[in-house]
Scaffold this active site. Sequence first.
Site, PDB file in Angstrom:
ATOM      1  N   CYS A  10       7.735 -15.548  55.513  1.00 56.68           N
ATOM      2  CA  CYS A  10       8.404 -15.133  54.212  1.00 56.68           C
ATOM      3  C   CYS A  10       7.744 -13.920  53.950  1.00 56.68           C
ATOM      4  O   CYS A  10       7.139 -14.351  52.834  1.00 56.68           O
ATOM      5  CB  CYS A  10       9.601 -15.850  53.364  1.00 56.68           C
ATOM      6  SG  CYS A  10      10.394 -14.972  52.361  1.00 56.68           S
ATOM      7  N   PRO A  11       8.258 -12.533  54.132  1.00 59.21           N
ATOM      8  CA  PRO A  11       7.440 -11.871  53.431  1.00 59.21           C
ATOM      9  C   PRO A  11       7.247 -12.087  51.945  1.00 59.21           C
ATOM     10  O   PRO A  11       6.298 -11.135  51.506  1.00 59.21           O
ATOM     11  CB  PRO A  11       7.996 -10.515  54.167  1.00 59.21           C
ATOM     12  CG  PRO A  11       9.278 -11.140  55.028  1.00 59.21           C
ATOM     13  CD  PRO A  11       9.701 -12.554  55.146  1.00 59.21           C
TER      14      PRO A  11
END
Length: 270
Positions: free
Chosen positions: A128-129
């Site tokens: 997840c950025p």
Amino acid sequence: MVFRKDICGFICIGMTYAAVIYADYVVTLHMILGSLGENGSIWAPINTVIFNTLIFLLIISHIRAVTCDPGMVPLPSTPIDLKLLHATQQKGGMDGWTVCNKCRTYRPPRAHHCRICGRCIQKMDHHCPWVNNCVGEYNQKFFIMFLFYVGVASTYAIFMTITYWLTHPEFSSNGHDKEKKLMHTIILVVECALFLLFVIAIGCDQVCAILSDATKIEQLIRKDGAQRKLTTTEACSEVFGKGHPAFWLLPFNVSGPRPILRKPMMLETV
């Protein structure tokens, strides 16, 4: 503690905190202190405490999700010999363990390699950025807490804004300050609505992954996790900890001692 040096992750984290700070600024300064507290209403301090408590829990959850080890498989002191590996695989005895050709190490069942982190992650769900980290076995709880508090804070802010509009009809009149407040509240509602839709979509995926005992990657490659049959309580306890369910929504307690990775006996000699 881990921290990825990823440009996209840095940008997403910056956007996250910019949005949180802006929401707190509009709600606290413009709505609660600027208008709701004009007549000395008791609701002004109550709303201030509630909203800022949600923001505090949101930030703590996010920091834990960002910095917590998601479950990185330890690297060996010496890389494994791939020739010996193939011989071992042909003889059997891997007991669900596989090998990562990139890390050149054995990895336990349900571990997958993340190309961004450059490591194998236990029960990896996805990278997840927004937390600049993988969502894995050891930080999934904090990621879900982050989604939960973003959703609650967004809903609370939208509710307060609508209430603010209904109790302050003077917005229809002219005035620089009033136009400024109206602009800020409109931007806030749009921001909160977008974040609310985002966390609902991701949160539903996370709930399905917990209840089905299959991570997002396992669902994509059509693997049914470890083929276990868990009750809802057991499935949630594996993510949120063995404590009382009342404490599952707190981002302070850890999920419990981490299991020791033990390779099958046959692999110890390879």
